[in-house]
Design an enzyme around this catalytic site. Structure first.
Site, PDB file in Angstrom:
ATOM      1  N   HIS A 156       0.815  -1.223   0.000  1.00  0.00           N
ATOM      2  CA  HIS A 156       0.000   0.000   0.000  1.00  0.00           C
ATOM      3  C   HIS A 156       0.842   1.264   0.000  1.00  0.00           C
ATOM      4  O   HIS A 156       0.399   2.294   0.510  1.00  0.00           O
ATOM      5  CB  HIS A 156      -0.980   0.001   1.186  1.00  0.00           C
ATOM      6  CG  HIS A 156      -2.002  -1.097   1.108  1.00  0.00           C
ATOM      7  ND1 HIS A 156      -2.997  -1.131   0.174  1.00  0.00           N
ATOM      8  CD2 HIS A 156      -2.144  -2.230   1.860  1.00  0.00           C
ATOM      9  CE1 HIS A 156      -3.733  -2.222   0.345  1.00  0.00           C
ATOM     10  NE2 HIS A 156      -3.233  -2.911   1.354  1.00  0.00           N
ATOM     11  N   ASP A 192       3.824  -0.818  -4.848  1.00  0.00           N
ATOM     12  CA  ASP A 192       2.703  -1.457  -5.548  1.00  0.00           C
ATOM     13  C   ASP A 192       2.878  -1.383  -7.060  1.00  0.00           C
ATOM     14  O   ASP A 192       2.512  -2.316  -7.785  1.00  0.00           O
ATOM     15  CB  ASP A 192       1.393  -0.784  -5.141  1.00  0.00           C
ATOM     16  CG  ASP A 192       0.964  -1.146  -3.727  1.00  0.00           C
ATOM     17  OD1 ASP A 192       1.723  -1.864  -3.054  1.00  0.00           O
ATOM     18  OD2 ASP A 192      -0.123  -0.704  -3.303  1.00  0.00           O
TER      19      ASP A 192
END
Length: 602
Positions: A184, A189
């Protein structure tokens, strides 16, 4: 770019035909290989789930090409609002971390420059791209027309529930053994999404997906056998025209038209094509022939003519233009109305063509309501001596059969009937309207509806015939319309039939080009009836084009008129004013259209 139509009504291969075999396609024809595409994989962290209501807190992006890292981009963003506690716990990004970070209006230009010329990739792309597009609009930045690939959507199309329980980024990262674990944070990511993207490329590559175009249209719902036929579109041009799907024996299976032949034909091999019968056709097809056309009207006309010629089994409309129904006022001492399938040169009055026998019978019933001529089918001599029928006893027939009326008196009714067919349907409209009002007053609404349908069938068919007869009565109409690039779209129409079409490019002399079109145009001789030179569908296509805004009449041989008291004036009563398509085109364009003079064209 001349495109005159040939003398043959539906020659199988008029104009430039794109060959199917023996052609070495260019790389552009084959699409853009995935190895030559630069992908910008982007991920965002935000304060919430909706653009406008939430702000971006971090942007991370990784640029890759041919499996190699090209560059990375990362920046924290001050969202100008407090970060919710659960978001801070999830991402690890706090208000203190972004307090001194730049606002999104300052970060966006750098990101857009970083992603310039790339294909954007994101996991659940509508979310990330939605935020970026919204903020670009708010801060006055032009959003480039990025091609977008959504790894979540692609994964759902490729992977099965047996392989993964869901298509979350963390789940896919484990499946494809990503070198970076999603946590996150935007850059991490994005790095994980790169590995997921490459893993998905390996899967779809075995299914024949080798180009960006293949990737954008890929769907697991498309059978591999169908997907392999995409090469059939590679020899077609990016141009308007007509395409013909054929089988191994060369039989035409389906005819269609498009403004972009290659793009349209390619769509038949993707998930966007959901029609069952077309899917069956694609399974049989082994080739596609393309006919490039100069204008969209020419493409529409060619499609109609080719469908009528080949009668492809997978086309549903316009296959049998010869199946027409007409109402005829017979030529005999005491004429009557007859339902026929052909117009003859016999000085009879005709109304039509009707698309179905049922519609023709309704129109016939409307005419009998207004004109009490005989409905029996027996031939009568000049001095008949026959027993009257039931209609005569009911007062719905003037009964020439028993001598109640002579030839001259009967001829007055027939003359009024002929006038109603071609010029003034007023008596029919008045008679049916009066009948409908009486039935409605007696609350016989079902019977009133029957008479309303009869009136509608008559008025619409009469208006249609008058519109078509107006243009087929002109030996030649030359018309022009400006194209978007400043050229002229030119058509030569002879007796309602499109005889030649072409584009005079900007900078050329359109009048000289038009004269060339006229010299090479199809010769169209006068025929019998209002639709002798072309099918009703073609004539209506021509009329629709002539009525478009910006169309100018250049030359006209004949008189293009429609009766002032014609059926068109009654259509507004039958059809609320949703459009004016049934009014004569010359009436609609009176105020806005000027003839083209030498100083106006060019």
């Amino acid at each position: 770019m001349s495109s005159p139509l040939p003398d043959s009504a539906a020659a199988p291969a008029p104009g430039p035909v794109a060959p199917i075999r023996g052609v070495q396609p260019s790389f552009d024809d084959l699409g853009t290989p995935l190895r030559d595409v630069t992908f910008c994989v982007v991920d965002l962290e935000t304060t919430g789930g909706a653009p406008g209501d939430s702000g971006i807190t971090e942007i991370g992006a990784v640029k890759v090409r041919a499996g190699e890292l090209v560059g990375e981009f990362q920046s924290l963003v001050n969202p100008a609002e407090p970060i919710p506690p659960f978001i801070a716990v999830l991402t690890g990004i706090t208000d203190l971390m972004v307090a001194s970070s730049p606002r999104i209006g300052s970060v966006l230009p750098a990101f857009l420059e970083f992603a310039r010329g790339c294909v954007l990739v994101a996991h659940n792309a509508p979310f990330d791209v939605g935020f970026l597009k919204h903020d670009s609009q708010v801060h006055g930045y032009d959003w480039p027309d990025f091609p977008v690939v959504d790894t979540a959507l692609l994964a759902r199309r490729v992977l099965t529930p047996d392989e993964v329980p869901n298509c979350k980024l963390g789940t896919l990262a484990k499946l494809f053994r990503a070198t970076t674990t999603p946590n996150h944070r935007a850059l991490s990511d994005a790095r994980a999404t790169v590995d997921v993207l490459h893993g998905l490329f390996e899967r779809v590559g075995s299914l024949g997906v080798q180009t960006l175009e293949d990737l954008q249209t890929f769907s697991a719902r498309v059978a591999p056998a169908v997907r392999k036929k995409r090469h059939l579109a590679e020899s077609l041009p990016h141009a308007p025209g007509v395409y013909l799907f054929t089988d191994d024996r060369g039989e035409v299976l389906y005819v269609g038209k498009s403004k972009d032949l290659r793009t349209r034909v390619r769509s038949y091999f993707t998930a966007s094509e959901t029609r069952t019968r077309i899917g069956e056709m694609i399974g049989i097809a082994s080739g596609v022939r393309g006919i490039e056309c100069g204008t969209s009207l020419e493409a529409e006309v060619r499609e109609l003519r080719l469908i009528a010629e080949h009668k492809p089994r997978y086309n549903r409309r316009s296959k049998f233009p010869e199946r027409q129904h007409w109402l005829k006022v017979t030529v005999e001492p005491f004429p009557r109305l007859s339902l026929v399938k052909q117009v003859r040169d016999d000085d009879a009055g005709y109304l039509g063509p009707f698309s179905s026998r049922k519609t023709a019978e309704r129109a016939m019933a409307a005419l009998h309501e207004a004109f009490p001529i005989r409905q029996c089918t027996d031939r009568m001599s000049r001095t008949p001596r026959m027993s009257p029928c039931v209609l005569a006893e009911m007062g719905r027939c003037v009964a020439p059969c028993d001598g109640r009326i002579d030839i001259d008196g009967y001829a007055e009714f027939v003359a009024g009937l002929r006038t109603a067919l071609v010029a003034d349907p007023g008596p029919v409209v008045e008679a049916l309207t009066r009948r409908i009002d009486l039935l409605s007053a007696d609350e016989r609404f079902e019977d009133a509806a029957v008479h309303r349908d009869r009136l509608g069938a008559f008025v619409r068919s009469s208006a249609r015939m008058q519109r078509m007869a107006s243009v087929t009565g002109c030996a030649e109409i030359c018309a022009a319309r400006r194209t978007e690039d400043g050229g002229w779209e030119l058509h030569v129409i002879r007796r309602g039939r499109l005889a030649a079409a072409g584009i005079a490019q900007r900078g050329t002399d359109p009048r000289q080009y038009l004269e060339m079109l006229r010299a090479s145009a199809e010769t169209v001789l006068p025929g019998i009836g209002p639709v002798a030179s072309a099918s009703p569908e073609e004539i209506e296509l021509v009329l629709r084009w002539l009525d478009q805004p910006g169309v100018r009449l250049v030359e006209m041989d004949g008189t293009w008129t429609c009766p002032i008291s014609g059926a068109g004036r009654h259509l507004r009563r039958l059809d609320p004013p949703r459009s004016e398509e049934h009014r004569h085109p010359s009436e609609r364009r009176q105020r806005r259209m000027r003839p083209v003079g030498p100083a106006r064209v060019g």
